[in-house]
Design an enzyme around this catalytic site. Structure first.
Site, PDB file in Angstrom:
ATOM      1  N   VAL A 250      16.988  -6.628  -4.399  1.00 37.21           N
ATOM      2  CA  VAL A 250      16.644  -5.346  -3.786  1.00 37.21           C
ATOM      3  C   VAL A 250      15.353  -4.799  -4.373  1.00 37.21           C
ATOM      4  O   VAL A 250      14.522  -4.185  -3.678  1.00 37.21           O
ATOM      5  CB  VAL A 250      17.797  -4.345  -3.957  1.00 37.21           C
ATOM      6  CG1 VAL A 250      17.376  -2.947  -3.523  1.00 37.21           C
ATOM      7  CG2 VAL A 250      18.996  -4.797  -3.162  1.00 37.21           C
ATOM      8  N   GLU A 255      10.984  -3.653   2.063  1.00 36.62           N
ATOM      9  CA  GLU A 255      11.576  -3.329   3.354  1.00 36.62           C
ATOM     10  C   GLU A 255      10.647  -2.507   4.250  1.00 36.62           C
ATOM     11  O   GLU A 255      10.634  -2.675   5.464  1.00 36.62           O
ATOM     12  CB  GLU A 255      12.893  -2.557   3.154  1.00 36.62           C
ATOM     13  CG  GLU A 255      13.963  -3.304   2.383  1.00 36.62           C
ATOM     14  CD  GLU A 255      13.917  -2.991   0.894  1.00 36.62           C
ATOM     15  OE1 GLU A 255      14.869  -3.328   0.199  1.00 36.62           O
ATOM     16  OE2 GLU A 255      12.901  -2.395   0.456  1.00 36.62           O
ATOM     17  N   ASP A 297     -26.983  -3.849  21.906  1.00 36.97           N
ATOM     18  CA  ASP A 297     -27.907  -3.696  23.023  1.00 36.97           C
ATOM     19  C   ASP A 297     -28.847  -2.543  22.710  1.00 36.97           C
ATOM     20  O   ASP A 297     -28.620  -1.781  21.768  1.00 36.97           O
ATOM     21  CB  ASP A 297     -27.116  -3.434  24.306  1.00 36.97           C
ATOM     22  CG  ASP A 297     -27.946  -3.688  25.560  1.00 36.97           C
ATOM     23  OD1 ASP A 297     -29.118  -4.067  25.418  1.00 36.97           O
ATOM     24  OD2 ASP A 297     -27.411  -3.490  26.665  1.00 36.97           O
ATOM     25  N   GLU A 648      10.919  -1.868 -11.687  1.00 36.20           N
ATOM     26  CA  GLU A 648      12.316  -2.081 -11.349  1.00 36.20           C
ATOM     27  C   GLU A 648      12.834  -3.419 -11.858  1.00 36.20           C
ATOM     28  O   GLU A 648      14.015  -3.552 -12.218  1.00 36.20           O
ATOM     29  CB  GLU A 648      12.506  -1.988  -9.831  1.00 36.20           C
ATOM     30  CG  GLU A 648      12.269  -0.589  -9.269  1.00 36.20           C
ATOM     31  CD  GLU A 648      12.220  -0.572  -7.751  1.00 36.20           C
ATOM     32  OE1 GLU A 648      12.249   0.522  -7.176  1.00 36.20           O
ATOM     33  OE2 GLU A 648      12.142  -1.665  -7.142  1.00 36.20           O
ATOM     34  N   ASP A 679       9.191   4.975  -2.705  1.00 35.02           N
ATOM     35  CA  ASP A 679       8.303   4.021  -2.024  1.00 35.02           C
ATOM     36  C   ASP A 679       7.819   4.509  -0.667  1.00 35.02           C
ATOM     37  O   ASP A 679       6.640   4.416  -0.351  1.00 35.02           O
ATOM     38  CB  ASP A 679       9.012   2.676  -1.855  1.00 35.02           C
ATOM     39  CG  ASP A 679       8.812   1.774  -3.060  1.00 35.02           C
ATOM     40  OD1 ASP A 679       8.161   2.230  -4.017  1.00 35.02           O
ATOM     41  OD2 ASP A 679       9.312   0.649  -3.047  1.00 35.02           O
TER      42      ASP A 679
END
Length: 851
Positions: A250, A255, A297, A648, A679
């Site tokens: 995890v 995610e 151009d 983590e 997050d």
């Protein structure tokens, strides 16, 4: 009833009410529940669903519920972002012009394509998209591109009475057509119904993002498996080992990365639209940030596209016109007025543009150059348009001229080098005058005529090569198109950004060179090429063009395509502008095709990635600036997210290296809380970061998201600093509570120490969010409040921290407690520690760049 005069406004309104708007049926929307279900069942979500099921089997319902909450929250959040991105893209598509020219109430007017009804008479010109199914009433040299219906790339000749299908393009000629079917009754609508389920191929950006998240997910599963085995080896029960491995997985699974990237691209596209740059696909936003070479151009992009005929040269003398704009009243000086007027009327006969009075101002209707010729004829003769033509030979990029048949006379106008060789006798002074006028920056067109002999019916069918020969030169017309006043500053900005700029134009080389000098585009020394002189070898061509300030004149659409390929072969990311019918291949070949929104054809806009709603070169540079900012934003929130992952993962690494003797600083549920609370919102805010002041003061960005700079910053600077503070706070609180190595800490002490570690990570991430706003500048130099979304996201982060610590039930569920005063004090140091490490790293990099 169908008539060539068209409908009345009243009849058109009645038919529109009966049949409905001329629009393709909207695709049946995908139900919201199905979209949401997709967000709940992608690769990462399925992995977490499996983990939740295993947690239930292992009799860990709290962990299972927490994982399910993560899946649902991430799925709902991603669904909301995807919907916002799709709605933004739909609003942007609505900015494209969709007007058509019709004949109603006996006059020619513009209406929106959705207002067309059956029996409307539509005027079509080269470059127009056919807005509905029609039958041609008249056709002059008409050729249709029907590739979108048939797959055949060759244009199909069309004559009066033939069908013209909605959605196809008129690539040559002009004509009038009566609408036979609209909306859902068109042939295109039937094909669209069959292909509505087609899924477009993934873009390079989406492929790279998928690669990043799949590699990260694979690493997460691999490392989780290692920790599972390690925990079993040190004597843990399989349930505890499974808990550890789930925590690792995890912690590393990104995610929210994909939906955050999508929304960041959509926000970048919206900002471009506010600056007159319409992005037709979101991934082009990122590609714009990597552009290294702009092939632009001249007319309308570098100049104002406000043509003014200022001089007519004839063998009797020169006539100078001092009037500006499209007002027919002007002061005229010089000799040979009669001959000049004859030349102007002849040129007007073969043109389609005109000047009209709107709201008290004279404005160009149609091609600005043709409108300028129309105004010149009025100024010299006091009359309106010339006599009606019985046949026209339209302009095309190969012939570079156009002709009109009026009675027994053929009138021709075009580029001097294509018209003069077809005239019987041309004095040397005429060719000299062409160079003189072109050197002053004027666009020069030659006008000639021929009196035809023989049977008149043969004139209507003879090829152009037979008619346009042995002509009498009437004169030269010089048109002035002043440069945009600010384009010189924009070119300097582009060069400061490391961009090379080339002028690719169909104008005379002397005219192009003069304008390039006026705006500061010309290089030193000047390098002016002609399309006919470009080498055939692609490598030689690329080496020839790969320089700043090069001017390529008299370029055909095929040569523009070769230019794009040659520069790409040299490693450039090419932005190519175009507005003509035949510019489509070059616009598709270029990394970024840029079409004119005002003066461009439907063909060019359809092929482009970026449409300039104001036809301004400055909009290209502004779009590149926003593209670079969006690319930088993806870097920002990717850096932020991966830094959190390091913090983590660290407790599990230390636990494994200690053989299970050092307690875990964070548990699985705490990691889940960090992912939800730290997050998503700050990452979203970083994705909305506006362009920095120096985003155009450096070379283009690299194309890879996870580059060496990001990896060093995450895994050597920010991540280790945040992890070190986390573990230091955890260890000090344990030691202050009397814990000794090898002992099992008291439950209350362990929860307080874990709460302190959790606080340190949250506060470290708070500082990390501000540090990630720039890869080179410390946050205090950017201003703490210049990104208001980030301020609100950080406040939300602090609120989540307070809830997780002081709400008893939630704190107990997470396995933590409010830290003691010493723990709070040390955790507060995590924020300045991260900022200090970030500042030292940025200062060291700046010193290395200067050395």
């Amino acid at each position: 009833m169908r008539t060539a005069e068209g409908l009345s406004s009243e009849r058109a309104a009645q038919l529109l009410k009966q049949a409905g708007p001329n629009q393709l049926p909207a695709e049946k929307p995908v139900p919201q529940w199905r979209k949401l279900w997709g967000e709940m069942t992608h690769f990462f979500a399925l992995m977490l669903w499996c983990a939740a099921a295993l947690a239930f089997v292992a009799d860990m319902p709290q962990l299972a519920v927490a994982i399910i909450v993560v899946v649902i929250v991430n799925g709902v959040f991603a669904h909301i972002q995807q919907e916002r991105a799709q709605h933004a893209a739909a609003r942007l598509r609505g900015l494209l012009p969709a007007d058509v020219v019709v004949r109603r109430d006996g006059t020619v007017r513009k209406v929106h394509a959705s207002e067309l009804v059956v029996d409307d008479v539509v005027l079509l010109s080269a470059g127009d998209r056919v807005p509905a199914d029609m039958v041609l009433l008249s056709a002059s040299a008409c050729e249709m591109d029907e590739s979108m219906l048939t797959g055949e790339s060759e244009p199909v000749p069309k004559a009066a009475g033939d069908a013209a299908w909605g959605g196809t393009f008129l690539v040559n000629g002009y004509g009038e057509a009566a609408v036979s079917a609209t909306g859902a009754r068109t042939r295109l609508a039937g094909i669209a119904a069959l292909t509505s389920g087609a899924v477009p191929p993934p873009t390079p950006l989406s492929l790279e993002l998928r690669r990043i998240v799949r590699v990260t997910a694979g690493m997460a599963l691999g490392i989780a498996a290692v920790f599972f085995l390690a925990s079993l080896l040190v004597g843990f029960q399989w349930r505890d080992s499974f808990l550890f491995s789930i925590g690792v997985a995890v912690a590393l699974v990104p995610e929210g990365l994909l939906p955050t990237v999508t929304l960041s691209l959509a926000m970048g596209a919206q900002r471009m639209a506010s600056r007159n740059g319409l992005v037709r696909n979101l991934e082009a936003v990122e590609t714009l940030g990597s552009t290294t070479f702009i092939c632009t151009d001249k007319t309308g992009t570098l100049t104002q596209n406000r043509m003014n005929a200022v001089e007519v040269f004839t063998l009797e003398g020169a006539v100078h016109v001092t009037g500006q704009g499209y007002d027919p009243d002007a002061h005229i000086e010089g000799r040979g007025t009669a001959r000049a007027a004859q030349a102007a009327l002849a040129a007007r006969t073969a043109s389609q543009g005109r000047a009209e009075l709107h709201d008290g101002q004279w404005r160009a209707q149609g091609d600005p150059m043709e409108a300028a010729v129309d105004v010149l004829a009025r100024r010299l003769t006091g009359a309106g348009s010339g006599p009606a033509a019985s046949r026209r030979l339209p302009f095309d990029p190969v012939r570079r001229r156009e002709s009109a048949l009026v009675g027994p006379e053929l009138f021709c106008k075009g580029a001097p080098e294509t018209v003069l060789p077809l005239c019987e006798s041309v004095p040397g002074q005429v060719k000299e005058q062409v160079e003189v006028m072109a050197t002053r920056g004027l666009r020069v067109i030659a006008v000639a005529r021929r009196r035809l002999a023989g049977a008149p019916e043969t004139w209507q069918t003879s090829p152009a090569a037979e008619l346009e020969t042995d002509m009498e030169l009437l004169g030269l017309i010089g048109l002035q198109d002043p440069p945009r006043p600010d384009v010189g500053n924009v070119i300097r900005t582009a060069r400061q950004a490391g961009l090379k700029v080339a002028m690719i134009t169909g104008d005379h080389p002397a005219t192009a060179a003069a304008i390039a000098r006026q705006i500061g585009l010309a290089g030193t020394p000047e390098y002016v090429l002609e399309g006919a002189d470009l080498p055939e070898d692609e490598q030689i061509l690329g080496a020839l063009l790969d320089r700043d300030g090069v001017v390529v004149s008299r370029v055909s659409p095929e040569q523009k395509l070769r230019v794009a390929k040659a520069l790409q072969a040299r490693g450039h990311v090419v932005a190519m502008t175009g507005d003509g019918v035949n510019d489509g291949p070059a616009l598709r070949e270029a990394d970024i095709g840029v079409a004119m929104g005002r003066s461009g054809t439907d063909v060019a806009r359809e092929a482009a990635d970026l449409v300039l709603l104001d036809d301004h070169f400055a909009t290209i540079v502004a779009a590149i600036e926003q593209g670079r900012a969006t690319y930088a934003n993806i870097h920002r929130f990717l850096t932020y997210h991966l830094t959190d992952n390091v913090a983590e993962l660290t407790p599990f690494v230390i636990w494994a290296l200690s053989g299970g003797h050092f307690p875990l600083a964070l548990g699985v549920l705490q990691i889940l809380a960090l992912d939800i609370g730290t997050d998503l919102l700050p990452a979203l805010a970083l994705g909305a970061e506006p362009p920095g002041r120096r985003v155009l003061a450096r070379p283009p960005e690299r194309r890879h998201l996870m580059d060496r700079q990001l990896i060093i910053r995450v895994f050597c600077i920010l991540g280790p600093t945040e992890a070190a503070m986390e573990m230091a706070v955890f260890s000090v609180v344990l030691a202050a509570g009397g814990w000794m190595r090898g002992q099992v800490p008291q439950p209350g002490l362990l929860m307080a120490a874990s709460g302190a570690a959790f606080t340190a990570v949250v506060l470290g991430q708070l500082a990390n969010a501000f540090a990630c706003r720039s890869a080179t500048v410390p946050p205090w130099k950017l201003g703490w409040g210049t990104n208001r979304l980030l301020v609100w996201a950080v406040l939300a982060e602090l609120a989540i921290l307070a809830v997780c610590l002081f709400l008893p039930y939630l704190a107990t569920l997470l396995g933590q407690a409010p830290p003691p005063p010493l723990g709070f004090l040390l955790a507060l140091l995590a924020a300045p520690a991260v900022l200090l490490a970030d500042w030292i790293h940025k200062a060291a990099r700046a010193r290395l760049r200067r050395s």
